[in-house]
Design an enzyme around this catalytic site. Structure first.
Site, PDB file in Angstrom:
ATOM      1  N   LYS A 263       0.882  -0.878   0.004  1.00 21.06           N
ATOM      2  CA  LYS A 263       0.015   0.008  -0.033  1.00 21.06           C
ATOM      3  C   LYS A 263       1.218   1.507  -0.253  1.00 21.06           C
ATOM      4  O   LYS A 263       1.624   2.217   0.894  1.00 21.06           O
ATOM      5  CB  LYS A 263      -0.887   0.286   1.128  1.00 21.06           C
ATOM      6  CG  LYS A 263      -1.920   1.008   1.094  1.00 21.06           C
ATOM      7  CD  LYS A 263      -3.417   0.955   2.536  1.00 21.06           C
ATOM      8  CE  LYS A 263      -4.162   1.930   2.064  1.00 21.06           C
ATOM      9  NZ  LYS A 263      -4.017   3.827   2.004  1.00 21.06           N
ATOM     10  N   ARG A 268      -3.272   8.729  -5.086  1.00 21.31           N
ATOM     11  CA  ARG A 268      -3.938   7.579  -6.016  1.00 21.31           C
ATOM     12  C   ARG A 268      -4.199   8.657  -7.444  1.00 21.31           C
ATOM     13  O   ARG A 268      -4.456   9.665  -7.627  1.00 21.31           O
ATOM     14  CB  ARG A 268      -4.934   6.786  -5.772  1.00 21.31           C
ATOM     15  CG  ARG A 268      -5.905   6.698  -7.042  1.00 21.31           C
ATOM     16  CD  ARG A 268      -5.624   5.209  -6.294  1.00 21.31           C
ATOM     17  NE  ARG A 268      -6.548   4.199  -6.971  1.00 21.31           N
ATOM     18  CZ  ARG A 268      -8.200   3.777  -6.013  1.00 21.31           C
ATOM     19  NH1 ARG A 268      -8.079   4.457  -5.232  1.00 21.31           N
ATOM     20  NH2 ARG A 268      -9.187   3.291  -7.350  1.00 21.31           N
TER      21      ARG A 268
HETATM   22  P1  ATP Z   1      -6.219   5.514   3.169  1.00 24.29           P
HETATM   23  O1  ATP Z   1      -6.947   7.059   4.060  1.00 24.29           O
HETATM   24  O2  ATP Z   1      -5.976   4.253   4.011  1.00 24.29           O
HETATM   25  O3  ATP Z   1      -5.704   5.831   2.311  1.00 24.29           O
HETATM   26  P2  ATP Z   1      -7.859   6.256   1.845  1.00 24.29           P
HETATM   27  O4  ATP Z   1      -9.870   6.344   1.992  1.00 24.29           O
HETATM   28  O5  ATP Z   1      -7.319   6.806   1.025  1.00 24.29           O
HETATM   29  O6  ATP Z   1      -7.128   4.618   2.454  1.00 24.29           O
HETATM   30  P3  ATP Z   1      -8.782   3.640   0.574  1.00 24.29           P
HETATM   31  O7  ATP Z   1      -9.577   3.440  -0.802  1.00 24.29           O
HETATM   32  O8  ATP Z   1      -9.453   2.772   2.463  1.00 24.29           O
HETATM   33  O9  ATP Z   1      -8.250   4.853   0.146  1.00 24.29           O
HETATM   34  O10 ATP Z   1      -7.519   2.747   0.563  1.00 24.29           O
HETATM   35  C1  ATP Z   1      -7.078   2.331  -0.854  1.00 24.29           C
HETATM   36  C2  ATP Z   1      -5.985   3.641  -1.407  1.00 24.29           C
HETATM   37  O11 ATP Z   1      -4.589   2.869  -0.855  1.00 24.29           O
HETATM   38  C3  ATP Z   1      -5.904   4.382  -2.670  1.00 24.29           C
HETATM   39  O12 ATP Z   1      -6.986   5.270  -2.896  1.00 24.29           O
HETATM   40  C4  ATP Z   1      -4.846   4.539  -3.018  1.00 24.29           C
HETATM   41  O13 ATP Z   1      -4.754   5.470  -2.494  1.00 24.29           O
HETATM   42  C5  ATP Z   1      -3.559   3.983  -1.932  1.00 24.29           C
HETATM   43  N1  ATP Z   1      -3.014   2.511  -2.849  1.00 24.29           N
HETATM   44  C6  ATP Z   1      -1.212   2.217  -2.408  1.00 24.29           C
HETATM   45  N2  ATP Z   1      -1.062   1.370  -2.969  1.00 24.29           N
HETATM   46  C7  ATP Z   1      -2.711   0.611  -3.089  1.00 24.29           C
HETATM   47  C8  ATP Z   1      -2.394  -0.835  -4.048  1.00 24.29           C
HETATM   48  N3  ATP Z   1      -1.341  -1.576  -3.942  1.00 24.29           N
HETATM   49  N4  ATP Z   1      -3.660  -0.986  -4.982  1.00 24.29           N
HETATM   50  C9  ATP Z   1      -4.570  -0.413  -4.609  1.00 24.29           C
HETATM   51  N5  ATP Z   1      -4.690   1.200  -4.204  1.00 24.29           N
HETATM   52  C10 ATP Z   1      -3.582   1.527  -3.638  1.00 24.29           C
END
Ligand code: ATP
Length: 628
Positions: A263, A268
């Site tokens: 992660k 993103r």
């Molecule tokens: P967090 O605050 O925990 O980053 P979030 O709410 O921003 O979570 P989530 O959908 O819960 O977003 O977690 C996925 C996020 O993690 C994605 O939006 C992306 O930015 C990030 N990410 C990092 N590595 C990966 C990966 N290998 N695959 C998918 N998402 C990833």
């Protein structure tokens, strides 16, 4: 329908905060609209002329609007300013002055040179819309005067109630208390008289988050029309999100053998690319969107170059995480530093100073075929055929211990291992954290890409932040209290923050953040909230009177906070249930709300929309799980 009639709907919407009533009013409005007008009405309801993801600004500020009102009504700017000061809202001020002018026959006077392309005071919606588009598109020298003239023309012709909204829309002050989700509900109500179509409509919207387009499609062709809604290069797709679990065992129980990826802790990116040969255009077309669907293409000229170099497809949509690294040490840097690339000036210099890698992990569309409904395995296989990477032994020193051939290029594959072995997951987790990433994401092998959904096809397992609560929350900054003591210098004491209640389309308070912020963080806060100040409580906020802040802020800034624990609180509204007293007059707390203990600011989440904040349902489940 004309703008005068539309304005009566705006007024009804403005007067209510009940989500059901809002939905009913919207459904009635949509029923009356034609397929041609409904799309435009949807944009205007959002105070816009294009979908949310298209960066178009009216470029009109209060001062300019006052000049336009003065010109349109043939009065002094000072008069406008005086009434504005008295009423506190520029739209109502203009409406008041228009009414007064009508009485004194001002409207019949000969006006200054404001043009006269519009004659009907009820104003066709198309005319207003076209005018607004012209205003937004007018840039460069002389554009201020042009905008003022165009606005004045509308103000001069329109009847008073319309004037209120003609003034508010370009200023971004519509402030109707609902988001896209309520509009989608209303579309279902329009068709069926209930919300039973909402899920299907929302699924289409997640693929094409363009309200105007979706509304027009269902209005013209009913639910059948939505079957043809597929990804379109250039229109961002709502991004899939991950649920959270806290161990490898739980993950395997939930999805079995899976692909485990690092992660990454960056931004993103959803990349949309069309090769020039196919379009017969002079140059390739490339767009990059962040999680909140903001077009961030200008931020990453180096990635744009790499996409052209490394992509072997005519048309493609794919996703990855962009992470900056220190060019000397080749060590990846935290999210906040990656975000420094988000700037308007000196982009090229910053690109050298803060180089980035894009770790790709998803394929959504390629050459006419949607990959959204294909399995993870199919998507990954194709992604690896489309994105070419090359070796560069210099980079990065540790990231590629597994020997993957993905080290050198700007675009590289996300580190990945398909496994059902706990030790593998733990190893990957430890490696990821040692490289300054956040942990891992496990992906279901036969899972589809769930656009816009936090489902179980992706499961995140993050670094523990504290003993009881092992994840951070994303909260919306709703207002602030004025500072005392040292804080007086900043003019800010504490920030009131909240989470999103999806069922009610409202923001509910969960904590105040203040103590423990560094001076730098305070400065950052102030810089970011400056534009969001609001005289009134935004209609989508539910806040206990005890917590009323000194300054309200429009929904706009999301921050990530860590905290020791989620606790119960009678004053916070997130998850709080009220009941009527026996007399039926007063309300008392039946179930207290949720609050955060010792909240600490982790980062500013400029990549999130207000509705992307943590939801009340998520807090509820974190509360139940914490300490387990
Ligand atoms: P967090 O605050 O925990 O980053 P979030 O709410 O921003 O979570 P989530 O959908 O819960 O977003 O977690 C996925 C996020 O993690 C994605 O939006 C992306 O930015 C990030 N990410 C990092 N590595 C990966 C990966 N290998 N695959 C998918 N998402 C990833």
């Amino acid at each position: 329908m004309n703008f005068a009639e539309l304005s009566t709907y705006f007024e009804r919407l403005e007067k209510t905060t009940s989500r059901n009533t809002i939905t009913e009013i919207l459904a009635e409005l949509f029923k009356k609209s034609t397929p041609d007008a409904i799309g435009k009405i949807c944009y205007l309801l959002q105070g816009r002329v294009v979908p949310l993801f298209e960066p178009i600004e009216f470029g009109v500020a209060d001062k300019m609007m006052m000049r336009a009102i003065a010109l349109g009504l043939s009065i002094e700017v000072k008069t406008v300013n005086d009434v504005f000061k008295k009423l506190g809202d520029i739209g109502s001020a203009a409406e008041f002055l228009k009414k007064a002018g009508k009485k004194s026959h001002l409207a019949q006077q000969t006006f200054l040179d404001v043009g006269n392309t519009i004659k009907n005071e009820k104003l066709p919606i198309t005319d207003v819309f076209d005018h607004f588009v012209k205003i937004a598109k007018s840039t460069g020298p002389g554009s201020q005067d042009e905008k003022i003239k165009l606005l004045a023309e509308l103000i001069r012709v329109a009847e008073p109630l319309s004037v209120r909204y003609l003034v508010r829309i370009p200023l971004g002050k519509m402030r109707l208390g609902f988001s896209d989700m309520t509009i989608l509900d209303a579309l279902s109500w329009m068709l069926k008289g209930d919300k039973s179509y909402k899920k299907k409509i929302e699924a289409a919207y997640n693929v094409r988050p363009d309200l105007g387009y979706i509304a027009q499609t269902v209005k013209a062709r009913g639910m059948d029309g939505l079957r043809h809604v597929t990804p379109k290069v250039g229109t961002p797709i709502m991004m899939a999100r991950a649920n959270r679990l806290t161990s490898a065992v739980e993950i395997f129980e939930k999805i079995g053998k899976c692909a485990v990826e690092y992660k990454y802790d960056g931004l993103r990116l959803q990349v949309h690319y069309v090769k020039s040969e196919k379009r017969k255009a002079k140059s390739e077309k490339i767009k990059m969107f962040s999680r909140n669907l903001e077009d961030v293409t200008p931020m990453f000229p180096d990635i744009a170059e790499a996409v052209k170099l490394q992509t072997e497809a005519d048309e493609v949509i794919f996703e990855g995480e962009v992470v900056a690294y220190n060019p000397k040490t080749h060590v990846f840097v935290p999210f906040q530093e990656t975000m420094q690339r988000k700037r308007k000036y000196d982009i090229a210099a910053k690109a050298l100073e803060i180089p980035v890698k894009l770790f790709v992990f998803e394929l959504l569309y390629v050459d006419g075929i949607s990959y959204l409904t294909k399995t993870y395995e199919e998507r990954k296989k194709k992604l690896k055929l489309i994105i070419k990477t090359f070796k560069d032994s210099r980079f990065p020193p540790k990231a590629d211990r597994r020997g993957n051939d993905t080290t050198g290029s700007t675009i590289v594959y996300a580190q990945e291992k398909v496994t059902q072995n706990e030790t593998d997951v733990e190893d990957m987790f430890a490696e990821s954290v040692s490289l300054h990433f956040e942990g891992i994401i496990a992906k279901k092998l036969d899972g589809v890409y769930e656009a816009g959904i936090r489902g179980w096809n992706w499961i995140k397992f993050k670094k523990a932040m504290s003993k009881k609560l092992n994840d951070t929350l994303d909260v919306l900054v709703m207002g602030y209290t004025l500072g005392e003591g040292k804080r007086t210098a900043f003019g800010v004491g504490q920030f009131l923050t909240g989470v999103y209640d999806q069922k009610q389309d409202k923001f509910m308070t969960v904590t105040k953040i203040g103590t423990g912020l560094t001076d730098e963080q305070f400065r950052e806060f102030i810089k970011r909230v400056h534009k969001l100040k609001s005289k009134e409580k935004p209609a989508t906020y539910e806040v206990d009177t005890l917590l009323t802040p000194d300054v309200w802020l429009m929904p706009g800034l999301v921050v990530e906070v860590s905290s020791d624990e989620i606790t119960r609180s009678a004053v916070h509204t997130a998850g709080r249930v009220m009941e009527k007293s026996k007399s039926g007059k007063a309300f008392s707390v039946k179930t207290p709300g949720f609050a955060l203990r010792f909240p600490r600011l982790e980062k500013f989440r400029d990549d999130k929309r207000p509705e992307d904040a943590t939801t009340v349902t998520e807090i509820d489940s974190l509360f139940k799980k914490q300490g387990q």
